[in-house]
Scaffold this active site. Sequence first.
Site, PDB file in Angstrom:
ATOM      1  N   ALA A  64       8.539  -6.947   4.019  1.00 40.86           N
ATOM      2  CA  ALA A  64       8.843  -7.159   5.439  1.00 40.86           C
ATOM      3  C   ALA A  64       8.225  -6.071   6.302  1.00 40.86           C
ATOM      4  CB  ALA A  64      10.355  -7.207   5.633  1.00 40.86           C
ATOM      5  N   GLY A  65       7.303  -5.286   5.735  1.00 43.58           N
ATOM      6  CA  GLY A  65       6.642  -4.253   6.538  1.00 43.58           C
ATOM      7  C   GLY A  65       7.492  -3.017   6.731  1.00 43.58           C
ATOM      8  N   ASP A 123       1.898   4.362   4.605  1.00 45.87           N
ATOM      9  CA  ASP A 123       3.263   4.139   4.108  1.00 45.87           C
ATOM     10  C   ASP A 123       3.756   5.313   3.266  1.00 45.87           C
ATOM     11  OD1 ASP A 123       3.013   1.653   5.236  1.00 45.87           O
ATOM     12  OD2 ASP A 123       3.862   0.577   3.517  1.00 45.87           O
ATOM     13  N   ALA A 180       6.698   1.730  -1.134  1.00 44.24           N
ATOM     14  CA  ALA A 180       6.402   3.170  -1.077  1.00 44.24           C
ATOM     15  C   ALA A 180       7.681   3.976  -1.235  1.00 44.24           C
ATOM     16  CB  ALA A 180       5.728   3.508   0.255  1.00 44.24           C
TER      17      ALA A 180
HETATM   18  O1  PMV Z   1       3.042  -4.214   5.710  1.00 46.14           O
HETATM   19  P1  PMV Z   1       3.210  -2.746   5.753  1.00 46.14           P
HETATM   20  O2  PMV Z   1       4.234  -2.259   6.702  1.00 46.14           O
HETATM   21  O3  PMV Z   1       3.260  -2.075   4.448  1.00 46.14           O
HETATM   22  O4  PMV Z   1       1.975  -2.128   6.532  1.00 46.14           O
HETATM   23  C1  PMV Z   1       0.695  -2.368   6.255  1.00 46.14           C
HETATM   24  C2  PMV Z   1      -0.142  -1.667   7.255  1.00 46.14           C
HETATM   25  C3  PMV Z   1      -1.588  -2.087   7.178  1.00 46.14           C
HETATM   26  O5  PMV Z   1      -2.264  -1.316   8.163  1.00 46.14           O
HETATM   27  C4  PMV Z   1      -1.744  -3.552   7.513  1.00 46.14           C
HETATM   28  C5  PMV Z   1      -2.181  -1.818   5.805  1.00 46.14           C
HETATM   29  C6  PMV Z   1      -2.309  -0.348   5.466  1.00 46.14           C
HETATM   30  O6  PMV Z   1      -2.491  -0.060   4.273  1.00 46.14           O
HETATM   31  O7  PMV Z   1      -2.278   0.508   6.374  1.00 46.14           O
END
Ligand code: PMV
Length: 317
Positions: free
Chosen positions: A104-105, A152, A110
Site C-alpha cells: 500500500a506504499g 524506503d 522495508a
Molecule cells: O510503493 P512505495 O511506497 O514503496 O514507493 C515506491 C516509490 C517509487 O519511487 C515508485 C519507487 C522507488 O523505489 O523509489
Amino acid sequence: MPVIFGKAPGKIILFGEHAVVYGQPAIAIPVMDVCATARVLPILTEEAGRVRVQANDIHLDALLDDLPADHPLAAAIRATLGEITPQHTPSFTLQLDSNIPISAGMGSGAAVTVAIIRALSAFLGRPLPNERISTLAYEVEKLHHGTPSGIDNTVVTYQKPVYFQQDEPLQTLSIAQPSFWVIADTGEKTPTRETVAAVRAGYQADPAGYQSIFDAIGAIAREARQTLSAGDLAHLGQLMNENQSYLEQLQVSSPALEALINTARGAGAAGAKLSGGGRGGNMIALVPPEKTRQVSAALQNAGAVRVITTVLKESTP
Ligand code: PMV
C-alpha cells in the site's frame, strides 16, 4: 538470555515518487503510528544454527533452511548473519509482527527488513549502525521492488523526515511547524515493481517527454523542501496537487485514487496526491488541523479501506 526486539516504522512519500528512481529528489516521512516488530528468542538446543521464522500476518512458520534464497524475510536474516558472521550461529526463533498495510506504499517490506536486521544484530552482540542497516535493507529491497531508489530503507531506518536523492548523502528536513496528514487506502493493490516497470517502459518509448516530467517533479520536491521549512502549508498543498497531475501524466494514478483525492480536496484538504508506486495503494492529503476529522470522515464515506492521520513535526520520532 532475554528476548531482543527490533522495531521500524511505516513511511509515506510526500513528494517525488517515481522521479526519484531517475535521480530526482524526493521527500518521505516516517509514520510512527504503524510499525513492524521483530523479536528474537533463543532456542535452547545442542544443535547450532537452527533458525525458525514465524510471521503470523502471512501465516508463515518455517525453518530458515527451508525458505528460498529470494524470500525477503530469509534474505534479511541471511544478510545479517552474513554481515556479522558469528563463529557459532546460535539457534533462535525470529518472530515478526507488523500492522503496516502490505502493498500500500507504506514501506512494510522495508520496515520488516529493518526490524529483523536491528533485532538480529543486537541478538548476535553487534548492533549495527543505521548506515549499515540501511545498506543491507536496500539489498533486500531489490527482491521486493526490482530497482528501488533506496528511499524506503532510508526513511524507515533513520525514522526521520528525509530529503532523499540517489547517490547523495542523506539529508534530513527542517520542519517549521507541525502539519497534519491524512492517509487513505484505496484497497487496490498494485505491486510497486509493476508501476516502476510501466514507467520504465514509458520512459523508453518517450525519453524526452518522460524526462521533462521527472524534471518537473524534481523541481516540485525541491520547492516543497523550502516550503516545509518556511511553514507555508497552503503553498505545500498546491505543490501536492501539481505533483499529482504529473503522476497522472506518468499513468500511475487510478480512478479510485482520484476519487479519494477529489474527496479530500472537497472536504477541505490544502492538497492531495497519490503516494508511493500508485495504481492503487494510498493517497495522502495535507489537512488544516481543524479539518482532519472532516477529511477523514469524508474519505471513509467515500470507501477508503483504512484512514490514518499522522502529524509531521520537528521532533519526529
Ligand atoms: O510503493 P512505495 O511506497 O514503496 O514507493 C515506491 C516509490 C517509487 O519511487 C515508485 C519507487 C522507488 O523505489 O523509489
